[in-house]
Scaffold this active site. Structure first.
Site, PDB file in Angstrom:
ATOM      1  N   CYS A  27       0.842  -1.202   0.000  1.00 19.54           N
ATOM      2  CA  CYS A  27       0.000   0.000   0.000  1.00 19.54           C
ATOM      3  C   CYS A  27       0.879   1.255   0.000  1.00 19.54           C
ATOM      4  CB  CYS A  27      -0.914  -0.002   1.220  1.00 19.54           C
ATOM      5  SG  CYS A  27      -0.018   0.129   2.786  1.00 19.54           S
ATOM      6  N   CYS A  53       3.267   1.460   3.026  1.00 20.80           N
ATOM      7  CA  CYS A  53       4.360   0.481   2.936  1.00 20.80           C
ATOM      8  C   CYS A  53       5.409   0.955   1.938  1.00 20.80           C
ATOM      9  CB  CYS A  53       3.827  -0.883   2.512  1.00 20.80           C
ATOM     10  SG  CYS A  53       2.635  -1.591   3.650  1.00 20.80           S
TER      11      CYS A  53
END
Length: 115
Positions: free
Chosen positions: A45, A48
């Site tokens: 995501c 991340c």
């Protein structure tokens, strides 16, 4: 002892949810034992990916030529004891989880972990 006349069935799955098999758990244990590495744990995501970018910037500031491995397999993430992503693992130890650490924070963590 059988309950209500039913025989106890052998458990074939290694996880209660049935989505994790023994092969992926073995791979997770092997990945966890590998030392001298920097890993970002997360699904891929935005947060991340931001943690991965910050980590690469911190490594560049310190002049460390270490590759950053982005682990997206939830079996491996869970095997490392992480339940909240993103997370940062340095030399097999979870140093940050559940937030995007700033570059200067990661520099300090790397210096502390690597001496």
């Amino acid at each position: 002892m059988a309950l209500f006349g039913k025989k106890k069935e052998a458990q074939t799955e290694s996880c209660c949810c049935g989505s994790v098999d023994a092969k992926s758990m073995d791979a997770a244990v092997t990945a966890q034992k590998e030392g001298a590495s920097v890993k970002v744990l997360g699904s891929g995501c935005k947060k991340c990916n931001q943690l991965e970018e910050n980590t690469k910037a911190a490594l560049a500031q310190l002049g460390m030529d270490t590759a950053v491995d982005h682990v997206t397999d939830f079996a491996q993430i869970a095997a490392m004891g992480v339940m909240t992503t993103p997370a940062l693992v340095v030399d097999g130890k979870v140093v940050v989880y559940g937030k995007v650490a700033r570059t200067d924070e990661i520099v300090a963590l790397l210096q502390k972990a690597r001496g």
